[in-house]
Write an enzyme that holds these catalytic residues in place. Structure first.
Site, mmCIF file in Angstrom:
data_model
loop_
_atom_site.group_PDB
_atom_site.id
_atom_site.type_symbol
_atom_site.label_atom_id
_atom_site.label_comp_id
_atom_site.label_asym_id
_atom_site.label_seq_id
_atom_site.Cartn_x
_atom_site.Cartn_y
_atom_site.Cartn_z
ATOM 1 N N GLU A 261 0.667 -1.234 -0.107
ATOM 2 C CA GLU A 261 0.027 0.064 0.169
ATOM 3 C C GLU A 261 0.843 1.322 -0.103
ATOM 4 O O GLU A 261 0.386 2.124 -0.737
ATOM 5 C CB GLU A 261 -0.894 0.035 1.176
ATOM 6 C CG GLU A 261 -2.186 -0.584 1.031
ATOM 7 C CD GLU A 261 -3.500 -0.427 2.056
ATOM 8 O OE1 GLU A 261 -3.057 0.157 3.131
ATOM 9 O OE2 GLU A 261 -4.418 -0.462 1.688
ATOM 10 N N HIS A 286 10.546 -25.847 0.534
ATOM 11 C CA HIS A 286 10.049 -27.093 -0.092
ATOM 12 C C HIS A 286 9.147 -26.499 -1.182
ATOM 13 O O HIS A 286 8.261 -27.478 -1.250
ATOM 14 C CB HIS A 286 9.530 -28.055 1.223
ATOM 15 C CG HIS A 286 10.583 -28.433 1.842
ATOM 16 N ND1 HIS A 286 11.594 -29.430 1.980
ATOM 17 C CD2 HIS A 286 11.042 -27.939 2.974
ATOM 18 C CE1 HIS A 286 12.280 -29.569 2.914
ATOM 19 N NE2 HIS A 286 11.987 -28.640 3.545
ATOM 20 N N LYS A 401 -13.471 0.718 -3.219
ATOM 21 C CA LYS A 401 -14.307 1.068 -2.133
ATOM 22 C C LYS A 401 -15.592 2.069 -2.670
ATOM 23 O O LYS A 401 -16.723 1.480 -2.324
ATOM 24 C CB LYS A 401 -13.818 1.878 -1.043
ATOM 25 C CG LYS A 401 -12.680 1.279 -0.075
ATOM 26 C CD LYS A 401 -12.431 1.878 1.011
ATOM 27 C CE LYS A 401 -11.584 1.184 1.807
ATOM 28 N NZ LYS A 401 -10.690 2.105 2.883
#
Ligand code: PA5
Length: 418
Positions: A261, A286, A401
């Protein structure tokens, strides 16, 4: 102690001077509030402790908040889980408007013994407020009810809509200074309230952060600037944080938010940014490691490891028939093996020319965690300054938003007033 060792060539300090000056100006301007939190936090802890004495019969603290309002406390509580004192309240997080996660968390809580901390800097984050409403409905406790203020407290900006709500219904409220951004707020009331209530040593957390502040701003230590400069100028634009212990999982999440951000920004007509990735060693040796070694050479790697790990255990020195290949000849400890795995992986990356550095923490206590948190916040600011972007806003997040609010507009007629 926190030591950051570089496996790349540091640049001449003169090259960093102008950036050091700029960040010093920002620090002294007091426009960026998080820089000064190690200092102001002591008073907040005092207030929390006084208030805590009046709380009765609470065995669980549930944070309702998202992003910068939850990730920091989550990271710190996980890193310090071994230090948690017996009998202190347990800490829970309700972050996602995900019914599965909400049900799972609520099933662990006894409402009569729970304090919900409603944390939102803006005070209007849809996800957070929706979770609060779900909880009110589930426990049939609404604003104005006699018990309401015993189970809900608020942490927010002092001029937010949520602050007005808290005022109206007599909720205990802690404030976030206007100049402290959400993802930089963990050392403010946002992190200090839940952590202190749950018995973590927040005084030492602030002491560690203050030490980092002093190393950087008073003593002029350039390690962070060197590291930021290397990131900004490296051929790799993906920054992998390879953290060697499961306790760093939430810290990695916090780092990803902070980095993404703060540093993914538009600069004029260009879209620029550094991409964070968080891995856990040795587990991800792994899996993801293959991509780092043989995939595109677009990733730098920072290793984090702890020298002295709590609850260490010896790997018994006996053979198992047919699987002697996995024998280790002497009695080494689990933490020694983990650290050796980090060092071996690091060597393989250095040898293949990957930009690599290593953070070692003597141990993982509140002091070291405070230092580490502040270290990464400063590193983020330094990168932002060197990239020429504002690391403290998030205009990109706001677009989604706004679209959501527009889409939800059609449901607003059905809303009842509380
Ligand atoms: O860093 C930020 O500002 C964001 O990630 C916010 O922390 C997040 O969106 C939550 O916002 P608020 O605390 O206003 O509810």
């Amino acid at each position: 102690m926190l030591v950051n060792t570089f496996h790349f060539q540091p640049v001449n300090r003169n090259l960093l001077k102008k950036f050091q000056d700029r960040i010093n100006i920002e620090y002294h301007s007091r426009n960026v509030g998080y820089y000064h939190l190690p200092n102001s936090g002591t008073k907040i802890i005092e207030d929390i402790k006084n208030w805590q004495n009046s709380l009765e019969n609470i065995d669980s603290i549930a944070v309702i908040g998202v992003g910068g309002s939850s990730l920091g406390a989550k990271a710190i509580s996980a890193m310090l889980a071994c230090d948690k004192k017996f009998g202190t309240p347990n800490l829970f997080f309700l972050e996602n408007i995900d019914p599965i996660a909400i049900n799972a968390t609520l099933s662990k809580l006894k409402f009569s013994k729970t304090l919900f901390l409603l944390i939102s800097k803006s005070g209007t984050t849809l996800d957070t407020i929706s979770i609060v409403k779900i909880i009110m409905e589930k426990f049939r406790l609404y604003p104005g009810d006699k018990e309401f203020a015993n189970h809900f407290a608020v942490i927010t900006d002092n001029d937010s809509a949520l602050c007005k709500f808290a005022d109206e219904y007599g909720l205990k409220t802690f404030f976030i200074s206007r100049n402290v951004g959400g993802r930089f707020s963990v050392l403010s009331a946002v992190g200090l309230v839940p952590l202190t209530l749950c018995g973590f040593n927040t005084e030492n957390l602030l002491k560690g952060a203050a030490e980092c502040e002093s190393d950087f701003f008073e003593k002029g230590d350039m390690t962070i600037l060197q590291k930021a400069y290397a990131y900004i100028n490296a051929k790799e634009t993906i920054n992998v944080l390879f953290s060697y212990s499961n306790v760093f999982k939430a810290f990695n999440e916090w780092y990803i938010q902070l980095w993404a951000e703060s540093l993914g920004k538009k600069k004029g007509a260009k879209n620029i940014g550094l991409t964070p990735i968080g891995l856990i060693g040795a587990i991800d040796q792994h899996s993801f490691l293959q991509l780092i070694i043989d995939g595109p050479k677009d990733k730098s790697v920072t290793f984090i490891r702890i020298k002295e790990m709590k609850g260490d255990m010896t790997i018994p020195n006996f053979s198992l028939k047919y699987i002697e290949k996995a024998d280790i000849r002497s009695n080494i400890s689990a933490s020694k093996l983990l650290n050796e795995q980090a060092l071996a992986t690091m060597k393989s990356l250095i040898d293949s020319g990957v930009t690599t550095d290593e953070i070692t923490l003597d141990k993982l206590d509140a002091y070291h965690v405070g230092y580490l948190i502040y270290y990464y916040e400063l590193l983020t600011s330094a990168c932002g300054i060197m990239m020429g972007v504002n690391p403290y806003n998030q205009p990109g997040v706001e677009i989604g938003k706004k679209i959501l609010i527009r889409k939800l507009g059609k449901y607003t007629n059905a809303v009842k007033k509380s």
